[in-house]
Every structure is written in C-alpha cells, then in structure tokens.
Design a protein around this motif. Structure first.
Motif, PDB file in Angstrom:
ATOM      1  N   ALA A 151       0.831  -1.205   0.000  1.00 32.42           N
ATOM      2  CA  ALA A 151       0.000   0.000   0.000  1.00 32.42           C
ATOM      3  C   ALA A 151       0.863   1.253   0.000  1.00 32.42           C
ATOM      4  O   ALA A 151       0.594   2.218  -0.725  1.00 32.42           O
ATOM      5  N   ALA A 152       1.920   1.240   0.816  1.00 30.34           N
ATOM      6  CA  ALA A 152       2.825   2.396   0.854  1.00 30.34           C
ATOM      7  C   ALA A 152       3.501   2.592  -0.500  1.00 30.34           C
ATOM      8  O   ALA A 152       3.658   3.728  -0.972  1.00 30.34           O
ATOM      9  N   ALA A 153       3.905   1.480  -1.130  1.00 30.86           N
ATOM     10  CA  ALA A 153       4.544   1.572  -2.442  1.00 30.86           C
ATOM     11  C   ALA A 153       3.556   2.082  -3.489  1.00 30.86           C
ATOM     12  O   ALA A 153       3.930   2.844  -4.396  1.00 30.86           O
ATOM     13  N   MET A 154       2.290   1.684  -3.390  1.00 32.49           N
ATOM     14  CA  MET A 154       1.275   2.143  -4.331  1.00 32.49           C
ATOM     15  C   MET A 154       1.058   3.649  -4.219  1.00 32.49           C
ATOM     16  O   MET A 154       0.870   4.337  -5.220  1.00 32.49           O
ATOM     17  N   VAL A 155       1.087   4.151  -3.006  1.00 31.79           N
ATOM     18  CA  VAL A 155       0.965   5.603  -2.822  1.00 31.79           C
ATOM     19  C   VAL A 155       2.169   6.307  -3.447  1.00 31.79           C
ATOM     20  O   VAL A 155       2.029   7.325  -4.145  1.00 31.79           O
ATOM     21  N   GLU A 156       3.366   5.758  -3.214  1.00 33.24           N
ATOM     22  CA  GLU A 156       4.579   6.398  -3.728  1.00 33.24           C
ATOM     23  C   GLU A 156       4.618   6.376  -5.248  1.00 33.24           C
ATOM     24  O   GLU A 156       4.931   7.394  -5.883  1.00 33.24           O
ATOM     25  N   ILE A 157       4.301   5.247  -5.851  1.00 38.77           N
ATOM     26  CA  ILE A 157       4.341   5.193  -7.308  1.00 38.77           C
ATOM     27  C   ILE A 157       3.303   6.130  -7.919  1.00 38.77           C
ATOM     28  O   ILE A 157       3.523   6.731  -8.973  1.00 38.77           O
ATOM     29  N   GLY A 158       2.183   6.283  -7.230  1.00 41.07           N
ATOM     30  CA  GLY A 158       1.148   7.185  -7.716  1.00 41.07           C
ATOM     31  C   GLY A 158       1.585   8.630  -7.780  1.00 41.07           C
ATOM     32  O   GLY A 158       1.046   9.428  -8.555  1.00 41.07           O
TER      33      GLY A 158
END
Length: 298
Positions: A71-78
């Motif tokens: 989830a944290a990575a998804m926020v960052e890539i976004g």
C-alpha cells in the motif's frame, strides 16, 4: 490451481467478506475479474473499487505486513507515475473460509495489454518510454535494492535458471538458452539503482486504442537495477518499436543487454511453470524469448 500452496478463494467467499467487512459496498455488484495474473485473485466492486486476495498461503501477520508495504509503495508510485495507477483503500481481515488479510484498492478502466496486441504501435512504444522515464524521477531516498526477486545481481539467479532449463528440456531449445544465460550472467552492473516498478509485464498495463491508460500492481515499487523496467520492451514490442522505445530513453548498450537478461530470466520461468495452469503466461514467456533470440544485437 497454479501453485502447490494456493489458497482457495471464489466469488461467494469474496462477496461475503467484502460486504461483511466493508458494508458501504453492500449494495454494489461484486464480480470476479478474469486475469492471467498469478499473485492475487481480483474481484471488482461496483465501478470504482477492487479487492485483491493473495493466492499463495502465508502467515497472516506476514501477509498483513506485506499488504501494508504494498500500500505504501502504491501511494509512492502514484506520486510519480505519468499514468493512472490503483491507490489503496483499506485492508480486510481473515475470515472463516479465507485465512489471510486482503486489500481494497481503486479500479482503473482499460483493456489488459497482450504481447502482440500493440507490438507494432509507435504511439504505445513512446508511452512505455514515458512511463519508465517518469518512474526513474522518483528519489530512492538512499534506499538500496532489497535483494528480493529481479533487480540485483544476475548471477544470483543461477540456481533458478538451472531449474528452468531442466524443466524446459522438451519445450525449448535448452542448449541455446543455456549458452545465452552464460553470457547474460557475465554482464557488469549498469549503474546506481533507480526506482522501478519491477514487473512491467502485459497483465500489469492497461490500454485504450493505442494509448497506455493505466499501470497496475505497483506494490513492489522500489530501488532496483536501472535496466529492470526495460523488460517491458521485450514483453510488448516488435524490433522496430523496441528501437523507438530505446531511443526515447537513450539506453546504452550495456543497459539494453541487461534489460534483455532480466526479461530472459522472467520468461524462462513462465513457459514451463504455467504451461498447464495459466497458458497466457506461458505464451508470454515464449513470445519474449523469441524476441530476444531473434534480435541480432543480443
């Protein structure tokens, strides 16, 4: 069943868990999403959300940690991706019929890319180059490659390549492939790590017409070999469009060959492992290997 340790999850189980734990979606239609993906079972919730249930058995605590990290990575890539990418909504808890945590995320409309569908599209090739360039703009913040999966040292995958070559004896030209891996594994490092999607395969890319319109599965976004995301060219583009993609990113010879090496490493595992359980992924592996073997520069 694609994996020996696969957990059972079907539409009835998923629908009950989603409606019980997220009652705001109680009146939404919930449907299973057909996908060649191998890591999660996906269920669409109405028009704006989706649930991801991990398919391989894990300790529930470890699974929850993994989903929070994703989830944290998804926020960052976004924050950096030049195309829409799903964002986390929440985590679900294990239930009586499914023993692990699971995740809720936003839904993005589009058609799943295929190895041949837009292989001859210059527009699509330039979109892919723009995607990779945008991800590289993210700051590694001093982080290093975590040592998991592709994106580190090629020789670290010697054992897996031996397994793949052994299991491909009656499926592929193993002697030729063994010689190619022997050359690939000797390629030196291509430079400092950059932020990478790490799995730019067709099922993780959405298209509409000739345009890229979405990037899925951003949960592994992190530092890796700068050549790793170049696999997308070998998975999706013909020779002419690979040249367009390469020119758009100004990729040097070493990085280009290492990108082919990572695509080779991935494709070798797809052909035999998914031959009977996920034919689309097996076909992807064959297509990618064919492109690599037919390329005179490789």
């Amino acid at each position: 069943m694609m994996h020996d340790d696969q957990v059972n999850i079907d539409i009835d189980i998923a629908r009950r868990m989603i409606r019980d734990q997220f009652p705001q979606y109680r009146h939404e239609d919930i449907a299973s999403v057909g996908s060649p993906g191998t890591v999660n079972a996906i269920f669409r919730i109405g028009s704006k959300c989706a649930a991801r249930f991990p398919l391989r058995a894990m300790n529930p605590t470890e699974c929850a940690d993994m989903l929070r990290s994703e989830a944290a990575a998804m926020v960052e890539i976004g924050e950096y991706c030049s195309f829409p990418t799903p964002q986390p909504i929440g985590l679900g808890a294990p239930g009586p019929r499914y023993p692990m945590p699971w995740a809720l995320q936003t839904w993005i409309e589009g058609e799943v890319a295929t190895p041949r569908g837009l292989s001859g599209s210059t527009i699509f090739a330039l979109d892919l180059a723009h995607l990779v360039a945008s991800l590289r703009q993210a700051d590694t913040r001093g982080r290093r490659f975590d040592g998991r999966g592709r994106g580190g040292h090629l020789p670290d995958h010697d054992h897996w390549m031996a397994v793949c070559l052994e299991n491909s004896q009656r499926l592929l030209d193993v002697a030729r492939l063994r010689d190619l891996w022997a050359r690939f594994r000797e390629l030196p490092a291509a430079g400092p790590v950059v932020m990478s999607h790490k799995d730019l395969i067709p099922p993780n890319l959405l298209m509409r017409g000739e345009r890229l319109v979405g990037v899925l599965d951003g949960g592994s976004f992190g530092p890796a070999d700068p050549s790793l995301d170049l696999v997308v060219a070998w998975h999706l583009l013909d020779a002419k469009r690979r040249a367009t993609f390469r020119s758009g990113l100004q990729v040097d010879d070493l990085s280009w060959k290492r990108g082919a090496a990572w695509a080779f490493q991935q494709a070798m595992g797809l052909v035999w492992y998914y031959r009977l359980t996920n034919p689309a992924m097996s076909v992807l592996g064959r297509s990618t290997l064919s492109r690599i073997l037919d390329d005179p520069d490789i």
